[in-house]
Design a protein around this motif. Structure first.
Motif, PDB file in Angstrom:
ATOM      1  N   GLU A 147       0.837  -1.186   0.000  1.00 23.91           N
ATOM      2  CA  GLU A 147       0.000   0.000   0.000  1.00 23.91           C
ATOM      3  C   GLU A 147       0.881   1.248   0.000  1.00 23.91           C
ATOM      4  OE1 GLU A 147      -2.499  -0.231   3.351  1.00 23.91           O
ATOM      5  OE2 GLU A 147      -3.573  -2.030   2.661  1.00 23.91           O
ATOM      6  N   PRO A 148       0.456   2.274  -0.690  1.00 22.24           N
ATOM      7  CA  PRO A 148       1.244   3.508  -0.690  1.00 22.24           C
ATOM      8  C   PRO A 148       1.228   4.170   0.675  1.00 22.24           C
ATOM      9  CG  PRO A 148      -0.862   3.816  -1.813  1.00 22.24           C
ATOM     10  CD  PRO A 148      -0.726   2.343  -1.550  1.00 22.24           C
ATOM     11  N   ILE A 149       2.331   4.783   1.030  1.00 24.63           N
ATOM     12  CA  ILE A 149       2.449   5.455   2.317  1.00 24.63           C
ATOM     13  C   ILE A 149       1.733   6.802   2.242  1.00 24.63           C
ATOM     14  CG2 ILE A 149       4.058   6.389   4.017  1.00 24.63           C
ATOM     15  CD1 ILE A 149       6.132   4.434   2.961  1.00 24.63           C
ATOM     16  N   PRO A 150       0.761   7.050   3.110  1.00 25.34           N
ATOM     17  CA  PRO A 150       0.058   8.340   3.074  1.00 25.34           C
ATOM     18  C   PRO A 150       1.004   9.494   3.384  1.00 25.34           C
ATOM     19  CG  PRO A 150      -1.162   6.715   4.364  1.00 25.34           C
ATOM     20  CD  PRO A 150       0.188   6.123   4.093  1.00 25.34           C
ATOM     21  N   ASP A 151       0.753  10.599   2.753  1.00 21.85           N
ATOM     22  CA  ASP A 151       1.558  11.793   2.968  1.00 21.85           C
ATOM     23  C   ASP A 151       0.982  12.565   4.143  1.00 21.85           C
ATOM     24  OD1 ASP A 151       3.255  13.909   2.786  1.00 21.85           O
ATOM     25  OD2 ASP A 151       2.374  14.776   0.970  1.00 21.85           O
ATOM     26  N   ILE A 152       1.662  12.526   5.284  1.00 17.67           N
ATOM     27  CA  ILE A 152       1.150  13.192   6.480  1.00 17.67           C
ATOM     28  C   ILE A 152       1.409  14.688   6.447  1.00 17.67           C
ATOM     29  CG2 ILE A 152       1.449  11.108   7.855  1.00 17.67           C
ATOM     30  CD1 ILE A 152       3.946  12.332   9.068  1.00 17.67           C
ATOM     31  N   ASP A 153       2.211  15.146   5.510  1.00 17.59           N
ATOM     32  CA  ASP A 153       2.531  16.572   5.412  1.00 17.59           C
ATOM     33  C   ASP A 153       1.751  17.273   4.305  1.00 17.59           C
ATOM     34  OD1 ASP A 153       4.607  16.494   7.433  1.00 17.59           O
ATOM     35  OD2 ASP A 153       5.790  15.380   5.964  1.00 17.59           O
ATOM     36  N   GLY A 154       0.807  16.565   3.686  1.00 23.62           N
ATOM     37  CA  GLY A 154       0.080  17.164   2.567  1.00 23.62           C
ATOM     38  C   GLY A 154      -0.733  18.379   2.969  1.00 23.62           C
ATOM     39  N   PHE A 155      -1.330  18.354   4.173  1.00 23.38           N
ATOM     40  CA  PHE A 155      -2.167  19.475   4.597  1.00 23.38           C
ATOM     41  C   PHE A 155      -1.340  20.704   4.962  1.00 23.38           C
ATOM     42  CE2 PHE A 155      -4.725  15.692   5.508  1.00 23.38           C
ATOM     43  CZ  PHE A 155      -5.907  16.025   4.849  1.00 23.38           C
TER      44      PHE A 155
ATOM     45  N   PRO B  24       4.641  27.651   5.559  1.00 18.50           N
ATOM     46  CA  PRO B  24       6.113  27.713   5.483  1.00 18.50           C
ATOM     47  C   PRO B  24       6.788  27.267   6.770  1.00 18.50           C
ATOM     48  CG  PRO B  24       5.173  29.920   5.683  1.00 18.50           C
ATOM     49  CD  PRO B  24       4.021  29.000   5.474  1.00 18.50           C
ATOM     50  N   LEU B  25       6.098  27.361   7.907  1.00 18.60           N
ATOM     51  CA  LEU B  25       6.697  26.955   9.179  1.00 18.60           C
ATOM     52  C   LEU B  25       6.786  25.438   9.305  1.00 18.60           C
ATOM     53  CD1 LEU B  25       4.961  29.476  11.628  1.00 18.60           C
ATOM     54  CD2 LEU B  25       7.205  29.655  10.552  1.00 18.60           C
ATOM     55  N   ALA B  26       6.020  24.714   8.514  1.00 22.85           N
ATOM     56  CA  ALA B  26       6.065  23.254   8.579  1.00 22.85           C
ATOM     57  C   ALA B  26       7.275  22.678   7.866  1.00 22.85           C
ATOM     58  CB  ALA B  26       4.785  22.660   7.986  1.00 22.85           C
ATOM     59  N   ALA B  27       7.915  23.459   6.997  1.00 24.52           N
ATOM     60  CA  ALA B  27       9.122  23.008   6.283  1.00 24.52           C
ATOM     61  C   ALA B  27       8.895  21.660   5.603  1.00 24.52           C
ATOM     62  CB  ALA B  27      10.323  22.942   7.217  1.00 24.52           C
ATOM     63  N   VAL B  28       7.822  21.574   4.828  1.00 23.96           N
ATOM     64  CA  VAL B  28       7.427  20.303   4.213  1.00 23.96           C
ATOM     65  C   VAL B  28       8.500  19.787   3.262  1.00 23.96           C
ATOM     66  CG1 VAL B  28       5.710  19.211   2.710  1.00 23.96           C
ATOM     67  CG2 VAL B  28       4.985  20.822   4.486  1.00 23.96           C
ATOM     68  N   ASP B  29       9.182  20.669   2.581  1.00 21.41           N
ATOM     69  CA  ASP B  29      10.146  20.251   1.566  1.00 21.41           C
ATOM     70  C   ASP B  29      11.327  19.488   2.148  1.00 21.41           C
ATOM     71  OD1 ASP B  29       8.587  21.425  -0.342  1.00 21.41           O
ATOM     72  OD2 ASP B  29       9.661  23.348  -0.286  1.00 21.41           O
ATOM     73  N   TYR B  30      11.681  19.767   3.400  1.00 23.51           N
ATOM     74  CA  TYR B  30      12.846  19.093   3.978  1.00 23.51           C
ATOM     75  C   TYR B  30      12.603  18.632   5.409  1.00 23.51           C
ATOM     76  CZ  TYR B  30      13.324  24.118   5.004  1.00 23.51           C
ATOM     77  OH  TYR B  30      13.071  25.414   5.338  1.00 23.51           O
ATOM     78  N   VAL B  31      11.338  18.377   5.755  1.00 18.38           N
ATOM     79  CA  VAL B  31      11.039  17.940   7.113  1.00 18.38           C
ATOM     80  C   VAL B  31      11.583  16.537   7.378  1.00 18.38           C
ATOM     81  CG1 VAL B  31       8.771  17.012   6.493  1.00 18.38           C
ATOM     82  CG2 VAL B  31       9.217  17.751   8.843  1.00 18.38           C
ATOM     83  N   GLU B  32      11.579  15.691   6.355  1.00 18.30           N
ATOM     84  CA  GLU B  32      12.131  14.344   6.543  1.00 18.30           C
ATOM     85  C   GLU B  32      13.626  14.387   6.806  1.00 18.30           C
ATOM     86  OE1 GLU B  32      10.626  11.604   6.838  1.00 18.30           O
ATOM     87  OE2 GLU B  32       8.584  12.187   6.302  1.00 18.30           O
ATOM     88  N   GLU B  33      14.327  15.272   6.131  1.00 15.58           N
ATOM     89  CA  GLU B  33      15.765  15.414   6.365  1.00 15.58           C
ATOM     90  C   GLU B  33      16.054  15.942   7.769  1.00 15.58           C
ATOM     91  OE1 GLU B  33      14.179  16.271   3.724  1.00 15.58           O
ATOM     92  OE2 GLU B  33      15.137  15.199   2.051  1.00 15.58           O
ATOM     93  N   ILE B  34      15.173  16.825   8.249  1.00 14.30           N
ATOM     94  CA  ILE B  34      15.367  17.379   9.601  1.00 14.30           C
ATOM     95  C   ILE B  34      15.280  16.277  10.644  1.00 14.30           C
ATOM     96  CG2 ILE B  34      14.330  18.865  11.347  1.00 14.30           C
ATOM     97  CD1 ILE B  34      13.571  20.799   9.140  1.00 14.30           C
ATOM     98  N   TYR B  35      14.252  15.444  10.536  1.00 16.10           N
ATOM     99  CA  TYR B  35      14.086  14.394  11.537  1.00 16.10           C
ATOM    100  C   TYR B  35      15.078  13.256  11.345  1.00 16.10           C
ATOM    101  CZ  TYR B  35      10.073  16.500  13.755  1.00 16.10           C
ATOM    102  OH  TYR B  35       9.273  17.346  14.473  1.00 16.10           O
TER     103      TYR B  35
END
Length: 431
Positions: free
Chosen positions: A156-164, A169-180
């Motif tokens: 199953e495809p992994i749902p995108d939890i950052d889509g909303f 801009p404070l959510a840093a969606v583009d590089y949030v995975e790299e941050i964590y």
């Protein structure tokens, strides 16, 4: 050449027609003998000019334009039998091997040998041999489609939890995975030593627990941010693992650690006089500032460390939490801040186990989704040991002397999360 009489209108003919003018004309009885002659009586197929001139160039001609002689009829019968035999051999070879296709060039009525004539039934039978192959191909195609569909069901495809939060801009969606990913690599370096109390000669684990429980009440009274509390506890443990202190200076360490955390996290920082007042004027301003200088130099000014709060925000998002789950998770993990034995767990593991324990408490059964496992990198089995300790803290939260966390989360502001039932069934369940 003969002359022309204008009165009689006689025209001189070429020598090829002046001899026996009727010698080369066909009798009417031979007209219908032409193979392929048109059905209309007026349409008579004529021989080529070479035959008229008595020339036989042995070139193949279309059967419809050649007279049906005995020799020509025998030739057609022989060629038709030969082609039918080749088609039969090719069909048998194809049926046995299932790999070779029939040579349709021998069955094509428009091949280079234009005098070849085959029957329609033979040609149709030869083409019918390809039908089983077409069915097999379709079956293979259907099998492939079924395999693809089964793979899609399994993976199953992994749902995108950052889509909303894509527009935030404070959510840093583009590089949030790299941050964590960076947080997970560096969290161990930001932790205190597991047994630093063995190096302290005047304080013990119980004193530390009293200090942390009191600071949780101070944090709640000053209405500080959640990040400030977790960073305060982290600064205390890291400093005590590197510096020995006496008993009467332990509260000063706690107050100064909160001051540093406020300077790092808060917008409105409490003044030093407020911290002196809350500690019942046990210390002076000079002592607070002197301890602040000692602590930042001991920690080498390193305040940017991943605390359990950092992972709590991310893991709660992966768990698709509501307000009730969030409050109960923070109640459980703040209980762990007081306990010295919980320093043996990484901050990310503490956060994941707190959310797992809260889910089990609310649902009444074990619950750990695939999405949570992917984002936390912890399986349910890895969380069980830590979760059982949290259940024990939850059960004893309202008893004993250190009840600061229980009182805080028993208020309506925090949803009375402390009054929820502990997931005692985790003690008896096995993975």
């Amino acid at each position: 050449m003969e002359g022309v009489d204008e009165n009689n209108r006689i025209v001189t003919k070429p020598s090829i027609f002046r001899g026996n003018e009727m010698g080369n004309r066909r009798a009417l009885r031979d007209i219908r003998n032409l193979m392929g002659a048109p059905p209309y009586p007026c349409a008579v197929s004529k021989r080529p000019l070479s035959e008229k001139n008595g020339i036989d160039d042995q070139k193949p001609t279309f059967a419809g334009r050649r007279p049906m002689t005995r020799r020509f009829a025998a030739s057609l019968a022989s060629r038709s039998q030969h082609s039918h035999q080749e088609a039969s051999e090719t069909s048998e070879e194809y049926i046995i091997g299932r790999h070779k296709k029939p040579n349709l060039s021998t069955l094509n009525p428009c091949s280079s040998d234009t005098s070849l004539a085959i029957e329609v039934d033979d040609y149709t039978a030869a083409n019918d041999l390809t039908l089983p192959m077409v069915e097999e191909i379709e079956e293979m195609g259907n099998c492939d489609l079924k395999e693809v569909e089964m793979e899609d069901l399994v993976e199953e495809p992994i749902p995108d939890i950052d889509g909303f939060d894509s527009s935030n801009p404070l959510a840093a969606v583009d590089y949030v995975e790299e941050i964590y990913s960076f947080y997970k690599r560096t969290e161990v370096a930001g932790c205190a030593h597991l047994d630093y109390m063995s190096n302290q000669f005047d304080i013990n684990e119980k004193m530390r627990a009293i200090l942390i429980d009191w600071l949780i009440e101070v944090h709640y009274k000053f209405e500080l941010m959640d990040e400030t509390l977790f960073l305060t506890v982290n600064i205390i443990d890291r400093f005590l693992s590197r510096q020995t202190v006496i008993r009467k200076k332990l509260q000063l360490v706690g107050v100064t650690a909160m001051l540093l955390a406020c300077k790092y996290e808060e917008v409105s920082v409490p003044v030093v006089e407020d911290l002196i007042l809350i500690s019942d004027r046990a210390y002076t301003r000079h002592e607070v500032l002197e301890m602040e200088s000692l602590m930042v130099n001991t920690l080498q000014f390193n305040m940017s460390v991943p605390t359990p709060y950092v992972f709590m925000r991310r893991f709660l998002k992966a768990a698709q939490s509501d307000r009730q789950l969030e409050l109960l998770s923070f109640f459980i993990i703040e209980l762990c801040l007081v306990e010295y034995q919980m320093l043996k767990y990484r901050p990310s593991l503490l956060a994941a186990a707190a959310i797992y324990t809260a889910q089990c408490s609310l649902k009444g059964f074990k619950l750990w989704t695939r999405i949570s496992e992917l984002h936390t990198s912890y399986s349910e089995e890895q969380l069980l040991e830590c979760s059982r300790l949290m259940v024990d803290f939850h059960r004893k939260a309202g008893t004993g002397k250190l009840t600061g966390v229980h009182r805080k989360y028993s208020t309506f502001k925090f949803g009375c999360a402390a009054k929820s039932e502990a997931a005692l069934f985790l003690f008896d369940s096995g993975i």
